[in-house]
Design a protein around this motif. Sequence first.
Motif, PDB file in Angstrom:
ATOM      1  N   TYR A 130       0.901  -1.224  -0.030  1.00 37.23           N
ATOM      2  CA  TYR A 130       0.087  -0.160   0.021  1.00 37.23           C
ATOM      3  C   TYR A 130       0.779   1.284   0.044  1.00 37.23           C
ATOM      4  CZ  TYR A 130      -3.677   3.416   1.361  1.00 37.23           C
ATOM      5  OH  TYR A 130      -4.193   4.442   1.586  1.00 37.23           O
ATOM      6  N   GLU A 141       0.264  -1.675  -4.348  1.00 39.14           N
ATOM      7  CA  GLU A 141      -0.063  -1.383  -2.912  1.00 39.14           C
ATOM      8  C   GLU A 141       0.967  -1.827  -1.902  1.00 39.14           C
ATOM      9  OE1 GLU A 141      -4.688  -1.235  -2.166  1.00 39.14           O
ATOM     10  OE2 GLU A 141      -4.212  -3.170  -2.960  1.00 39.14           O
ATOM     11  N   VAL A 169       0.798   6.161  -8.444  1.00 32.54           N
ATOM     12  CA  VAL A 169      -0.382   6.016  -7.913  1.00 32.54           C
ATOM     13  C   VAL A 169      -1.083   7.039  -7.289  1.00 32.54           C
ATOM     14  CG1 VAL A 169      -1.777   4.681  -5.994  1.00 32.54           C
ATOM     15  CG2 VAL A 169      -0.007   3.566  -7.542  1.00 32.54           C
ATOM     16  N   SER A 170      -0.332   7.924  -6.364  1.00 30.37           N
ATOM     17  CA  SER A 170      -0.918   9.080  -5.669  1.00 30.37           C
ATOM     18  C   SER A 170      -0.548  10.323  -6.335  1.00 30.37           C
ATOM     19  CB  SER A 170      -0.433   8.833  -4.311  1.00 30.37           C
ATOM     20  OG  SER A 170       0.880   9.119  -4.131  1.00 30.37           O
ATOM     21  N   GLN A 194      -5.707   2.356 -12.599  1.00 33.71           N
ATOM     22  CA  GLN A 194      -7.055   2.123 -11.745  1.00 33.71           C
ATOM     23  C   GLN A 194      -7.178   3.125 -10.505  1.00 33.71           C
ATOM     24  OE1 GLN A 194      -6.938  -2.125 -11.393  1.00 33.71           O
ATOM     25  NE2 GLN A 194      -7.393  -2.392 -13.507  1.00 33.71           N
ATOM     26  N   GLU A 195      -5.849   3.280 -10.129  1.00 30.99           N
ATOM     27  CA  GLU A 195      -6.070   4.337  -9.105  1.00 30.99           C
ATOM     28  C   GLU A 195      -5.748   5.969  -9.096  1.00 30.99           C
ATOM     29  OE1 GLU A 195      -6.625   3.161  -6.028  1.00 30.99           O
ATOM     30  OE2 GLU A 195      -6.745   1.104  -6.710  1.00 30.99           O
ATOM     31  N   ASN A 196      -5.088   6.113 -10.296  1.00 31.45           N
ATOM     32  CA  ASN A 196      -4.485   7.455 -10.696  1.00 31.45           C
ATOM     33  C   ASN A 196      -5.522   8.067 -11.757  1.00 31.45           C
ATOM     34  OD1 ASN A 196      -3.439   9.528 -12.580  1.00 31.45           O
ATOM     35  ND2 ASN A 196      -1.478   9.160 -11.363  1.00 31.45           N
ATOM     36  N   SER A 219     -10.541   4.773 -15.803  1.00 28.55           N
ATOM     37  CA  SER A 219      -9.413   5.989 -15.612  1.00 28.55           C
ATOM     38  C   SER A 219      -9.734   7.359 -16.502  1.00 28.55           C
ATOM     39  CB  SER A 219      -7.917   5.338 -15.847  1.00 28.55           C
ATOM     40  OG  SER A 219      -7.751   5.467 -17.374  1.00 28.55           O
TER      41      SER A 219
END
Length: 427
Positions: free
Chosen positions: A29, A53, A113-114, A141-143, A173
């Motif tokens: 993560y 993660e 990712v972040s 899928q996160e960005n 996305s």
Amino acid sequence: MDNDEPLEPETKDESDSVSALQSSNETLYCEAEAPVAVEKEKPARESSETDLEIEDTEKFFTTGQKELYLEACKLVGVVPVSYFIRNMEESYINLNHHGLGPNGTKAIAIALVSNTTVLTLELADNCITEEGILSLVEMLQENYYLQEMNVSDNDLGLEGARILSEFLQNNTSSLFSLQLSAINVGLQSLDLSWNHLYIRGVVALCNGLRSNVSLKKLDLSMNSFGNEGAAALGEVLRLNSYLTYLDLSSNNITNDGLSKISRALELNESLKVLKLFLNPISMDGAVLLILSIKRNPKSRMEDIDISNVLVSEQFVKILDGVCAIHPQLDVIYKSVQAPSAKKTLFTWTNPVKLIQSYADQNKISVLDFFRSLNPSGEMMMPVGEFRKAMIQQNKVPINRYQVRELIKKLGEKTGMVDFSFLKMTRS
């Protein structure tokens, strides 16, 4: 890699930590905040959801963007790219030709990712393979900030193509441009039907198809991308000279969208099959479509399916003119708005009987007749070549509708007509 001097690892236990990571399926993560201490090793766990993660049941580590990337590099066992560190807060990052490999790509994916600043990411020619593309897809899928990505020339292979295909099917996305040019992954058939690609998904796919040199069959039916998607596909057909089969059935394409496709078909020299069933196309759009084939002397079009479109006798006359130039062409439409035309449908003689009669009169077998149509003398022919040969031969009077029935009777298989079964019924 960048010309700048690579950064040295921060701990002496790098090999131990890498080994521990690779031997576990631990869920990881990543969360960017103020830096705190990080434990070097974590116990292995049985299951995981994503490799991007970094998580521990006992504690989380949080760090700034730079520290996050450095930690990711140690975890996967690669030397950090100083150019990336210097530019990770810019909107555009060019990492083309940096020799990242799959692990270097994974470290960058973890850091992104972040990330909320990078909008365009260039990763061409980095040999990222399918492992790297998987890391990038998981990151996307996160960005929700990255908008454009170039992964050309990266040896993605068939597995990489499958990963990208699944991503495009379920893309949520912010990515609207995905450049895949010059990747010949050997993929020849791709079925993306019933996948809710909509406009954005199809446009992203088209960006890669323009210069793809391997894909021959593409099914995009039931994806609701409308005229904008049709326009993007028209651009693909204008530039791509390898695609031979395209199914666009039930995509809410009207005459406007069809006009874009038709203009591209005036130049296309590869497409053989085009399915447009269940699109709200009128006879006017159908006329534009077949005239585009007439204007292209190098067209290889063999089959067009507009079987929900009701046409007139005038359309049939125009089609007759097109087929005179392209005898390999067959267009399936709903019916003709004229009772007289319907009656003629039932007056056609069975084409097999016509051929049998000719064979009997000339004391040859039906098989010999069919083999005479093929210059190689073989007992299988591509459908388009068989149709063209039957229309152009002058031994048995037969029209294109009878040829269509004949092809059905002979059993079309994967685009081939096979009359080898007639060996058992030689006269």
